[in-house]
Design a protein around this motif. Structure first.
Motif, PDB file in Angstrom:
ATOM      1  N   PRO A 195      55.084  91.830  14.392  1.00  0.00           N
ATOM      2  CA  PRO A 195      55.644  91.595  15.734  1.00  0.00           C
ATOM      3  C   PRO A 195      54.562  91.498  16.797  1.00  0.00           C
ATOM      4  CG  PRO A 195      55.902  93.898  15.126  1.00  0.00           C
ATOM      5  CD  PRO A 195      55.369  93.191  13.905  1.00  0.00           C
ATOM      6  N   PRO A 196      54.783  90.661  17.829  1.00  0.00           N
ATOM      7  CA  PRO A 196      53.834  90.573  18.952  1.00  0.00           C
ATOM      8  C   PRO A 196      53.732  91.868  19.733  1.00  0.00           C
ATOM      9  CG  PRO A 196      55.291  88.664  18.905  1.00  0.00           C
ATOM     10  CD  PRO A 196      55.856  89.660  17.945  1.00  0.00           C
ATOM     11  N   ASP A 197      54.849  92.579  19.895  1.00  0.00           N
ATOM     12  CA  ASP A 197      54.833  93.919  20.484  1.00  0.00           C
ATOM     13  C   ASP A 197      56.083  94.664  20.033  1.00  0.00           C
ATOM     14  OD1 ASP A 197      57.004  93.392  22.203  1.00  0.00           O
ATOM     15  OD2 ASP A 197      55.757  92.935  23.914  1.00  0.00           O
ATOM     16  N   ARG A 198      56.207  95.912  20.462  1.00  0.00           N
ATOM     17  CA  ARG A 198      57.257  96.805  19.970  1.00  0.00           C
ATOM     18  C   ARG A 198      58.654  96.419  20.433  1.00  0.00           C
ATOM     19  NH1 ARG A 198      58.537  99.790  24.355  1.00  0.00           N
ATOM     20  NH2 ARG A 198      56.963  99.939  26.021  1.00  0.00           N
ATOM     21  N   ARG A 199      58.776  95.489  21.381  1.00  0.00           N
ATOM     22  CA  ARG A 199      60.096  95.151  21.914  1.00  0.00           C
ATOM     23  C   ARG A 199      60.853  94.154  21.028  1.00  0.00           C
ATOM     24  NH1 ARG A 199      56.772  94.247  26.752  1.00  0.00           N
ATOM     25  NH2 ARG A 199      56.530  96.262  27.804  1.00  0.00           N
ATOM     26  N   PHE A 200      60.178  93.579  20.051  1.00  0.00           N
ATOM     27  CA  PHE A 200      60.823  92.625  19.156  1.00  0.00           C
ATOM     28  C   PHE A 200      61.401  93.348  17.945  1.00  0.00           C
ATOM     29  CE2 PHE A 200      57.866  89.992  21.532  1.00  0.00           C
ATOM     30  CZ  PHE A 200      58.581  88.830  21.761  1.00  0.00           C
ATOM     31  N   LEU A 201      62.703  93.135  17.679  1.00  0.00           N
ATOM     32  CA  LEU A 201      63.308  93.626  16.439  1.00  0.00           C
ATOM     33  C   LEU A 201      62.927  92.645  15.329  1.00  0.00           C
ATOM     34  CD1 LEU A 201      66.803  94.722  17.841  1.00  0.00           C
ATOM     35  CD2 LEU A 201      64.824  96.174  17.321  1.00  0.00           C
ATOM     36  N   TRP A 202      61.714  92.776  14.886  1.00  0.00           N
ATOM     37  CA  TRP A 202      61.017  91.770  14.081  1.00  0.00           C
ATOM     38  C   TRP A 202      61.325  91.910  12.593  1.00  0.00           C
ATOM     39  CZ3 TRP A 202      58.456  87.943  16.426  1.00  0.00           C
ATOM     40  CH2 TRP A 202      57.575  87.144  15.696  1.00  0.00           C
ATOM     41  N   PRO A 203      61.376  90.792  11.841  1.00  0.00           N
ATOM     42  CA  PRO A 203      61.517  90.879  10.373  1.00  0.00           C
ATOM     43  C   PRO A 203      60.346  91.650   9.766  1.00  0.00           C
ATOM     44  CG  PRO A 203      61.965  88.648  11.132  1.00  0.00           C
ATOM     45  CD  PRO A 203      61.405  89.393  12.309  1.00  0.00           C
ATOM     46  N   LEU A 204      60.663  92.740   9.067  1.00  0.00           N
ATOM     47  CA  LEU A 204      59.635  93.595   8.471  1.00  0.00           C
ATOM     48  C   LEU A 204      59.498  93.395   6.967  1.00  0.00           C
ATOM     49  CD1 LEU A 204      60.487  96.925  10.337  1.00  0.00           C
ATOM     50  CD2 LEU A 204      58.800  95.192  10.986  1.00  0.00           C
ATOM     51  N   ASP A 205      60.594  92.984   6.339  1.00  0.00           N
ATOM     52  CA  ASP A 205      60.598  92.847   4.880  1.00  0.00           C
ATOM     53  C   ASP A 205      61.763  91.936   4.495  1.00  0.00           C
ATOM     54  OD1 ASP A 205      59.967  93.201   2.225  1.00  0.00           O
ATOM     55  OD2 ASP A 205      60.106  95.395   2.269  1.00  0.00           O
ATOM     56  N   ILE A 206      61.647  91.295   3.351  1.00  0.00           N
ATOM     57  CA  ILE A 206      62.678  90.369   2.866  1.00  0.00           C
ATOM     58  C   ILE A 206      63.396  90.992   1.676  1.00  0.00           C
ATOM     59  CG2 ILE A 206      63.111  88.075   1.882  1.00  0.00           C
ATOM     60  CD1 ILE A 206      60.564  87.128   3.365  1.00  0.00           C
ATOM     61  N   VAL A 207      64.705  90.819   1.649  1.00  0.00           N
ATOM     62  CA  VAL A 207      65.530  91.312   0.543  1.00  0.00           C
ATOM     63  C   VAL A 207      66.264  90.130  -0.072  1.00  0.00           C
ATOM     64  CG1 VAL A 207      67.400  92.853  -0.143  1.00  0.00           C
ATOM     65  CG2 VAL A 207      65.836  93.536   1.688  1.00  0.00           C
TER      66      VAL A 207
END
Length: 436
Positions: free
Chosen positions: A71-83
Motif C-alpha cells: 500500500p502507498p500508505d496506511r489509509r488504503f485497505l490494500w490487497p495483502l494476499d490472494i486466496v
C-alpha cells in the motif's frame, strides 16, 4: 436464508501460505462478496471474493502486482494476499485489512446520516489528497475515485480508501473499471483515453467538491432541465458540454435555488481561497488535463483551512476568511447571524492560525516539518482562577517568548505562557507572532 459464495468456517490457504477461515458475511457489491475472516490466526481482516464473471485472469495479474508493491500508505485497505479456491483455482479473492466500525461510508453525508464538523471534514479532505499523492507518486492510477469508495470517521476525519483492486500502473492496458459515472473526467466519458493520473485528479476534485458542498460541480440548471437522465444525457452533461455551476462568466448552468440548495448555501459559507481552487479545477481543469489541480495543492489548502476555523457562541463553526477581512467584512455566523469575535491568533510560517479553545499545534506548525501531525506540541490552556488563556508547551524543547518590551520569557516543557498581543514565540527555528 441468503446463499453466499462462501460459508462460515470454510477454510483456505492463501498464496502466501497463510491460513484463512471464513467468519461472517459482511456485504456485497458489483464485483463480489466481502467476508470477515481469520487470517493466520488474526480476526481483523476481510476477504473480497469475486463473482465468477469478475474473476478474470487480468484481475488476478493486477492483484499479484498490488500485493507485491504494498500500500502507498496506511489509509488504503490494500490487497495483502490472494486466496484461490482449492478445487476451482480460477475463482479467487484477496485479503485486506478489516475496516473498524468507527469508519462510515462517506455516502452517508449525502443523506445526512453522518454530519461531520468542518474540522473533521477538512481533515478528511487533507488525508484524501495526501493519500492519492502517495499513490500517484508510485506511478499508479486509482481509476475509480468516488465517494462510494471512501470511509470516514465523522469524529476525527480519518479516512480509509477501499476497492483498491482496480489500481494499476499508468502504462497498463486494462479493460476493467473506467470510473463511476459523474466522477469520470470528461475525456473518459468521451472514450478518448484510459483512466490515468490526470483523470484521477479530476475525479479527486469532484470528490472533494461533493464533500464540501454536498453537491456536484456540474449539476446546475442544465441538469435540472433534463427529464430523463439516460446515458446520452449524462455523456452530454459530463463529457461533451461540462460547465461549472459557479463559472465566473457563463451563468447558464448556475445552481437552481430549488434543486441545488446545498450548493447555494455552502458557497456563501466557504472561504474564498477554497472557492478559487475549485473554480480552477472546473474551468481550466475541465478542458486541460495537464493543468488540473495537483494533490499537493489540495493538501496544503485543506491543512491551512483547518487552522482558520472560528467558533460562534451558538456552537457553529465558521471560517476566518482573510479575503473578507481585508475587505473589512465581519465574520458572521451562518447559523445564527451573529458577528463572531475573532479569538487570539498567530502568524506562523506566513499563515494565520486561529487559537480556538480546542486547538492543538503539531510539528507541522512548530518544527517546520510540514504535514507531520504525529504528536501535539502545543495546546490552549486556561488559568483555573484568572481565566487567562495561554499556550501550553507539549514539546520536549524550551520555548522563548519575546515581549513587546524585548524581555524574554522561557517556557519549559509542560508549562504555559499567557497569550498577549505582540508576543513573539520561538519554537526552535520557527517563530510566531501573537495577535489579539
Amino acid at each position: 436464508m441468503s446463499i453466499h459464495m462462501l460459508q462460515k468456517n470454510d477454510k483456505f490457504h492463501s498464496c502466501n501460505g497463510k491460513r484463512v477461515k471464513i467468519m461472517d458475511f459482511i456485504g456485497d457489491g458489483g464485483q463480489g462478496e466481502v467476508f470477515r475472516v481469520e487470517y493466520n490466526g488474526d480476526k481483523e481482516y476481510a476477504l473480497k471474493w469475486y463473482f465468477p464473471q469478475n474473476a478474470t485472469q487480468e484481475q488476478l495479474e493486477i492483484l499479484k502486482v498490488l500485493v507485491k508493491i504494498g500500500p502507498p500508505d496506511r489509509r488504503f485497505l490494500w490487497p495483502l494476499d490472494i486466496v484461490q479456491h482449492s478445487e476451482k483455482p480460477e475463482i479467487f479473492g484477496y485479503v485486506m485489512p478489516f475496516r473498524p466500525q468507527r469508519f462510515k461510508n462517506a455516502t452517508g453525508m449525502l443523506s445526512r446520516k453522518i454530519e461531520p464538523s468542518f474540522l473533521s471534514l477538512l481533515t478528511s479532505c487533507y488525508q484524501l489528497s495526501d493519500s492519492f499523492l502517495q499513490l500517484h507518486s508510485k506511478g499508479l492510477a486509482y481509476r475509480d475515485i468516488s465517494i462510494n469508495n471512501i470511509f470516514i470517521d465523522p469524529e476525527t476525519g480519518d479516512v480509509l480508501i477501499c476497492d483498491n483492486d482496480n489500481v494499476a500502473y499508468e502504462n497498463t492496458t486494462y479493460t476493467g473499471v473506467s470510473g463511476t459515472p459523474k466522477y469520470m473526467a470528461p475525456e473518459v466519458v468521451r472514450n478518448e483515453t484510459q483512466p490515468n493520473r490526470f483523470t484521477d485528479l479530476y475525479s479527486l476534485s469532484v470528490l472533494l467538491f461533493y464533500l464540501m458542498y454536498i453537491a456536484h460541480p456540474l449539476d446546475g440548471k442544465k441538469e435540472a432541465a433534463i427529464h430523463a437522465m439516460d446515458e446520452a444525457a449524462q455523456r452530454k452533461l459530463y463529457g461533451f458540454e461540462p460547465l461549472y455551476i459557479f463559472h465566473p462568466t457563463d451563468k447558464s448552468n448556475e445552481p437552481d435555488p430549488e434543486f441545488h440548495a446545498n450548493a447555494y448555501a455552502f458557497h456563501e459559507v466557504l472561504p474564498q481561497s477554497l472557492k478559487n481552487i475549485f473554480e480552477k479545477a472546473f474551468t481550466i481543469g475541465i478542458h486541460e488535463p495537464a493543468k488540473r489541480v495537483e494533490e499537493s495543492v489540495w493538501r496544503g489548502l485543506f491543512v491551512g483551512l483547518r487552522d482558520n476555523i472560528v467558533n460562534c457562541s451558538c456552537g457553529t463553526e465558521s471560517f476566518y476568511d482573510i479575503t473578507r477581512v481585508k475587505q473589512g467584512i465581519e465574520t458572521k455566523c451562518w447559523n445564527c447571524g451573529k458577528t463572531i469575535p475573532i479569538p487570539a491568533r498567530m502568524r506562523l510560517n506566513g499563515e494565520i492560525v486561529i487559537l480556538n479553545n480546542n486547538i492543538k499545534l503539531y510539528p507541522h506548525h512548530t518544527s517546520g516539518i510540514l504535514f507531520n501531525f504525529s504528536k501535539p506540541t502545543a495546546e490552549i490552556s486556561e488559568h483555573p482562577t484568572l481565566k487567562i488563556k495561554g499556550l501550553k508547551n507539549l514539546s520536549d524543547d524550551i520555548w522563548f517568548v519575546t515581549k513587546p518590551d524585548n524581555s524574554i520569557l522561557q517556557v519549559p516543557p509542560g508549562r504555559s505562557f499567557a497569550l498577549e498581543n505582540g508576543y513573539t514565540v520561538k519554537f526552535g527555528l520557527v517563530k510566531a507572532e501573537i495577535r489579539l
